[in-house]
Design a protein around this motif. Structure first.
Motif, mmCIF file in Angstrom:
data_model
loop_
_atom_site.group_PDB
_atom_site.id
_atom_site.type_symbol
_atom_site.label_atom_id
_atom_site.label_comp_id
_atom_site.label_asym_id
_atom_site.label_seq_id
_atom_site.Cartn_x
_atom_site.Cartn_y
_atom_site.Cartn_z
ATOM 1 N N ARG A 1 1.015 -1.337 0.140
ATOM 2 C CA ARG A 1 -0.077 -0.028 0.034
ATOM 3 C C ARG A 1 0.677 1.177 0.204
ATOM 4 N N PRO A 2 1.711 1.440 0.792
ATOM 5 C CA PRO A 2 2.597 2.831 0.755
ATOM 6 C C PRO A 2 3.359 2.989 -0.501
ATOM 7 N N LEU A 3 3.851 1.625 -1.122
ATOM 8 C CA LEU A 3 4.629 1.857 -2.533
ATOM 9 C C LEU A 3 3.550 2.425 -3.566
ATOM 10 N N LEU A 4 2.377 1.732 -3.407
ATOM 11 C CA LEU A 4 1.279 1.874 -4.449
ATOM 12 C C LEU A 4 0.864 3.234 -4.369
ATOM 13 N N ASP A 5 0.770 3.969 -3.236
ATOM 14 C CA ASP A 5 0.325 5.260 -3.103
ATOM 15 C C ASP A 5 1.243 6.135 -3.490
ATOM 16 N N LYS A 6 2.481 5.674 -3.223
ATOM 17 C CA LYS A 6 3.855 6.681 -3.884
ATOM 18 C C LYS A 6 3.632 6.755 -5.443
ATOM 19 N N MET A 7 3.441 5.407 -5.968
ATOM 20 C CA MET A 7 3.602 5.492 -7.392
ATOM 21 C C MET A 7 2.400 5.961 -8.148
ATOM 22 N N ASP A 8 1.251 5.947 -7.440
ATOM 23 C CA ASP A 8 0.036 6.631 -7.648
ATOM 24 C C ASP A 8 0.326 8.296 -8.025
ATOM 25 N N PHE B 1 0.235 10.122 -11.671
ATOM 26 C CA PHE B 1 -0.770 11.364 -11.949
ATOM 27 C C PHE B 1 0.173 12.474 -12.118
ATOM 28 N N LYS B 2 1.302 12.871 -11.316
ATOM 29 C CA LYS B 2 1.961 13.937 -11.721
ATOM 30 C C LYS B 2 2.605 13.824 -13.017
ATOM 31 N N ARG B 3 2.871 12.728 -13.855
ATOM 32 C CA ARG B 3 3.510 12.618 -15.068
ATOM 33 C C ARG B 3 2.342 12.831 -15.958
ATOM 34 N N ILE B 4 1.125 12.319 -15.639
ATOM 35 C CA ILE B 4 -0.105 12.556 -16.397
ATOM 36 C C ILE B 4 -0.359 14.119 -16.580
ATOM 37 N N LEU C 1 -14.923 21.273 -27.931
ATOM 38 C CA LEU C 1 -15.735 20.286 -27.291
ATOM 39 C C LEU C 1 -15.867 19.111 -28.135
ATOM 40 N N ALA C 2 -15.888 19.417 -29.562
ATOM 41 C CA ALA C 2 -16.066 18.186 -30.365
ATOM 42 C C ALA C 2 -14.983 17.195 -30.618
ATOM 43 N N HIS C 3 -13.812 17.723 -30.143
ATOM 44 C CA HIS C 3 -12.563 16.672 -30.189
ATOM 45 C C HIS C 3 -11.786 17.147 -28.868
ATOM 46 N N PRO C 4 -12.340 16.236 -27.667
ATOM 47 C CA PRO C 4 -11.903 16.434 -26.379
ATOM 48 C C PRO C 4 -10.378 15.762 -26.134
ATOM 49 N N ILE C 5 -9.627 15.971 -25.326
ATOM 50 C CA ILE C 5 -8.213 15.394 -25.031
ATOM 51 C C ILE C 5 -8.647 14.056 -25.003
ATOM 52 N N PRO C 6 -7.694 13.177 -25.602
ATOM 53 C CA PRO C 6 -7.916 11.620 -25.322
ATOM 54 C C PRO C 6 -7.383 11.054 -24.075
ATOM 55 N N ASP C 7 -8.287 10.410 -23.181
ATOM 56 C CA ASP C 7 -8.025 9.819 -21.917
ATOM 57 C C ASP C 7 -7.231 10.889 -21.117
ATOM 58 N N PHE C 8 -7.715 11.758 -20.795
ATOM 59 C CA PHE C 8 -7.649 13.170 -20.129
ATOM 60 C C PHE C 8 -6.930 12.607 -18.741
ATOM 61 N N TYR C 9 -7.459 11.562 -18.074
ATOM 62 C CA TYR C 9 -6.785 10.990 -16.927
ATOM 63 C C TYR C 9 -6.099 9.900 -16.863
#
Length: 211
Positions: A149-156, A160-163, A175-183
């Motif tokens: 769990r601690p490692l997974l939280d750190k990697m999360d 998301f920082k890289r995203i 709006l017709a062409h949103p960003i692909p896979d925003f998250y």
């Protein structure tokens, strides 16, 4: 000690005290060798045990991206599996509650028919169960994989920082062409992440330079 001229001491003659002293010195030397060997073996064993312990600690403090995406996929599986019983529980619980209510066709609730209100309430409870499913699945996953769990939280946080850092700028996007896979929810491996990066660069190039 004085000796007579006729008595000659042969080289093979060793006095008894000399023999006993030599035996004791050899035993002492052998004991010293054994003690030295045991001490060196103990130090070597302690060294390698500490080295292995340190190696395990380093392994626990780091996680590669392939292991992270594998755990992320397992967590998503837990969430999806728990959505089924939670949704079913919402439907059955809502249906059981509303079926046992007094039904009077001449009365209305909020100006609507009772059957319609009860049906909408059952659907709302089903949607609530559907929303709570991933939460319950995440709690179960974190309890089962408590060591990671601690490692997974750190990697999360790192993921998301890289995203946020590498995705296209959402300012002024059509709006017709949103960003692909925003998250980055569709990223399941390192290969998917590289493909996501290419799509973000292509989207940025098309929006900014119309190329």
């Amino acid at each position: 000690m004085l000796q007579s001229p006729g008595l000659k001491t042969t080289p093979d003659f060793i006095p008894p005290r000399r023999l006993i002293s030599t035996s004791k010195s050899r035993n002492i030397a052998g004991s010293i060798d054994i003690i030295t060997l045991g001490a060196s073996y103990s130090i070597e064993t302690s060294f390698f045990s500490n080295l292995n312990r340190t190696h395990h600690i380093v392994e626990r403090k780091s996680m590669d991206w392939n292991s992270y995406f594998a755990l992320r996929g397992t967590r998503r599986l837990y969430e999806r599996v728990c959505m089924v019983p939670s949704t079913a529980l919402g439907i059955l619980g809502g249906g059981y509650y509303f079926v046992h209510q007094d039904f009077d066709p001449t009365m209305s609730i909020f100006g609507m028919d009772q059957v319609l209100v009860y049906g909408m309430g059952t659907i709302a409870l089903a949607l609530l169960g559907l929303a709570l499913g991933p939460v319950v699945g995440n709690v179960i996953f974190r309890s089962v994989h408590s060591n990671a769990r601690p490692l997974l939280d750190k990697m999360d946080r790192e993921f998301f920082k890289r995203i946020v850092l590498n995705r296209a700028n959402p300012t002024g996007n059509p709006l017709a062409h949103p960003i692909p896979d925003f998250y980055g929810e569709k990223i399941k491996s390192v290969h998917d992440y590289r493909s996501w990066l290419r799509k973000q660069r292509e989207y940025h190039r098309k929006v900014m330079y119309y190329v």
